[in-house]
Design a protein around this motif. Structure first.
Motif, mmCIF file in Angstrom:
data_model
loop_
_atom_site.group_PDB
_atom_site.id
_atom_site.type_symbol
_atom_site.label_atom_id
_atom_site.label_comp_id
_atom_site.label_asym_id
_atom_site.label_seq_id
_atom_site.Cartn_x
_atom_site.Cartn_y
_atom_site.Cartn_z
ATOM 1 N N ARG A 239 18.002 49.829 91.265
ATOM 2 C CA ARG A 239 18.122 51.236 90.890
ATOM 3 C C ARG A 239 19.578 51.675 90.879
ATOM 4 O O ARG A 239 20.015 52.371 89.967
ATOM 5 N N ALA A 240 20.318 51.289 91.912
ATOM 6 C CA ALA A 240 21.737 51.650 91.987
ATOM 7 C C ALA A 240 22.506 51.003 90.841
ATOM 8 O O ALA A 240 23.376 51.635 90.226
ATOM 9 N N ASP A 241 22.170 49.751 90.517
ATOM 10 C CA ASP A 241 22.841 49.053 89.433
ATOM 11 C C ASP A 241 22.523 49.720 88.092
ATOM 12 O O ASP A 241 23.395 49.875 87.237
ATOM 13 N N ARG A 242 21.269 50.116 87.910
ATOM 14 C CA ARG A 242 20.854 50.794 86.682
ATOM 15 C C ARG A 242 21.591 52.133 86.540
ATOM 16 O O ARG A 242 22.056 52.479 85.456
ATOM 17 N N LEU A 243 21.705 52.873 87.648
ATOM 18 C CA LEU A 243 22.420 54.147 87.621
ATOM 19 C C LEU A 243 23.896 53.923 87.294
ATOM 20 O O LEU A 243 24.486 54.662 86.500
ATOM 21 N N ARG A 244 24.497 52.888 87.876
ATOM 22 C CA ARG A 244 25.903 52.564 87.617
ATOM 23 C C ARG A 244 26.116 52.260 86.134
ATOM 24 O O ARG A 244 27.048 52.762 85.509
ATOM 25 N N GLY B 102 28.033 54.452 82.849
ATOM 26 C CA GLY B 102 29.136 53.873 82.094
ATOM 27 C C GLY B 102 30.096 53.038 82.909
ATOM 28 O O GLY B 102 31.136 52.624 82.408
ATOM 29 N N PHE B 103 29.781 52.777 84.154
ATOM 30 C CA PHE B 103 30.659 51.970 84.997
ATOM 31 C C PHE B 103 30.297 50.489 84.844
ATOM 32 O O PHE B 103 29.812 49.845 85.767
ATOM 33 N N ASP B 104 30.531 49.967 83.654
ATOM 34 C CA ASP B 104 30.309 48.541 83.431
ATOM 35 C C ASP B 104 31.281 48.074 82.358
ATOM 36 O O ASP B 104 31.899 48.862 81.667
ATOM 37 N N GLY B 105 31.418 46.775 82.246
ATOM 38 C CA GLY B 105 32.333 46.217 81.256
ATOM 39 C C GLY B 105 31.585 45.773 80.013
ATOM 40 O O GLY B 105 31.902 44.725 79.452
ATOM 41 N N ASN B 106 30.608 46.554 79.589
ATOM 42 C CA ASN B 106 29.774 46.189 78.450
ATOM 43 C C ASN B 106 30.625 46.110 77.174
ATOM 44 O O ASN B 106 31.169 47.117 76.728
ATOM 45 N N PRO B 107 30.734 44.921 76.567
ATOM 46 C CA PRO B 107 31.541 44.788 75.347
ATOM 47 C C PRO B 107 30.886 45.434 74.132
ATOM 48 O O PRO B 107 31.537 45.637 73.111
ATOM 49 N N ARG C 106 32.988 55.286 74.965
ATOM 50 C CA ARG C 106 33.959 55.369 76.070
ATOM 51 C C ARG C 106 34.654 56.735 76.089
ATOM 52 O O ARG C 106 34.901 57.298 77.151
ATOM 53 N N VAL C 107 34.962 57.265 74.900
ATOM 54 C CA VAL C 107 35.600 58.592 74.815
ATOM 55 C C VAL C 107 34.660 59.645 75.400
ATOM 56 O O VAL C 107 35.074 60.487 76.210
ATOM 57 N N GLN C 108 33.395 59.594 74.993
ATOM 58 C CA GLN C 108 32.424 60.575 75.505
ATOM 59 C C GLN C 108 32.296 60.455 77.016
ATOM 60 O O GLN C 108 32.268 61.461 77.727
#
Length: 189
Positions: free
Chosen positions: A5-10, A14-19, A26-28
């Motif tokens: 759940r915490a990982d899903r919320l993170r 937007g706190f991930d390095g999703n390419p 990212r601007v939003q």
């Protein structure tokens, strides 16, 4: 389970390095985070200032009314109906022993000759309620705090929604362009 759940919320925040995240995403996210930080800094300061001002005025009103209002035993000598309530005329003996007359608006049923406990103010004003209570001041403080928080947050929320709308339009336009490009490539192959 809690880690998931915490990982899903993170990831949702937007706190991930999703390419796969686009620049517009990212601007939003950055604008939203900046506006949230502005709110978290400005709202408590504005709220504290508003609550302090309202509380000071409320305590001053409590002290003034406690010092200037006194209870009187009055006799009803006239009742005139109004659109809302009744205009009640009364007589009572003042603290110096002189007979006084006055009137006030009442929403309670009132008869001629009835005895009423009223509160007289410094300039002859009458009312059915006594001096301001501290509970009212606390209620005003809470209302001022809630209103200040809302007034501080609404413009920031509106700004975020405008940015989000703009980003969504950009996102949808890019999505359409990519589908059109995909369609062109699939037809030429």
């Amino acid at each position: 389970m809690t880690q998931t759940r915490a990982d899903r919320l993170r990831r949702r925040c937007g706190f991930d390095g999703n390419p796969l995240r686009r620049r517009v995403d990212r601007v939003q996210w950055r604008v939203g985070l900046l506006l949230l930080l502005v709110f978290l800094v400005v709202a408590p300061i504005a709220c504290a200032h508003a609550v302090r001002s309202v509380h000071t005025a409320g305590v001053r009103a409590e002290r003034y009314e406690a010092a200037t209002r006194h209870r009187v035993e009055a006799t009803v000598v006239g009742v005139r109906p109004l659109e809302s309530g009744r205009d009640v005329s009364v007589v009572w003996t003042g603290p110096e022993g002189a007979m006084r007359t006055g009137h006030y608006t009442s929403w309670k049923a009132t008869r001629l000759g009835e005895r009423r406990e009223l509160w007289a103010g410094p300039h002859g004003g009458l009312g059915e309620t006594g001096p301001r209570k501290h509970v009212r001041t606390i209620g005003d403080d809470a209302s001022a705090g809630a209103a200040t928080t809302a007034v501080t947050g609404l413009p920031l929320l509106t700004l975020y929604l405008l940015v989000r709308r703009r980003c969504d339009r950009c996102r949808y336009r890019r999505w359409e362009d990519e589908w059109a490009d995909f369609d062109r490539r699939s037809r030429s192959a």
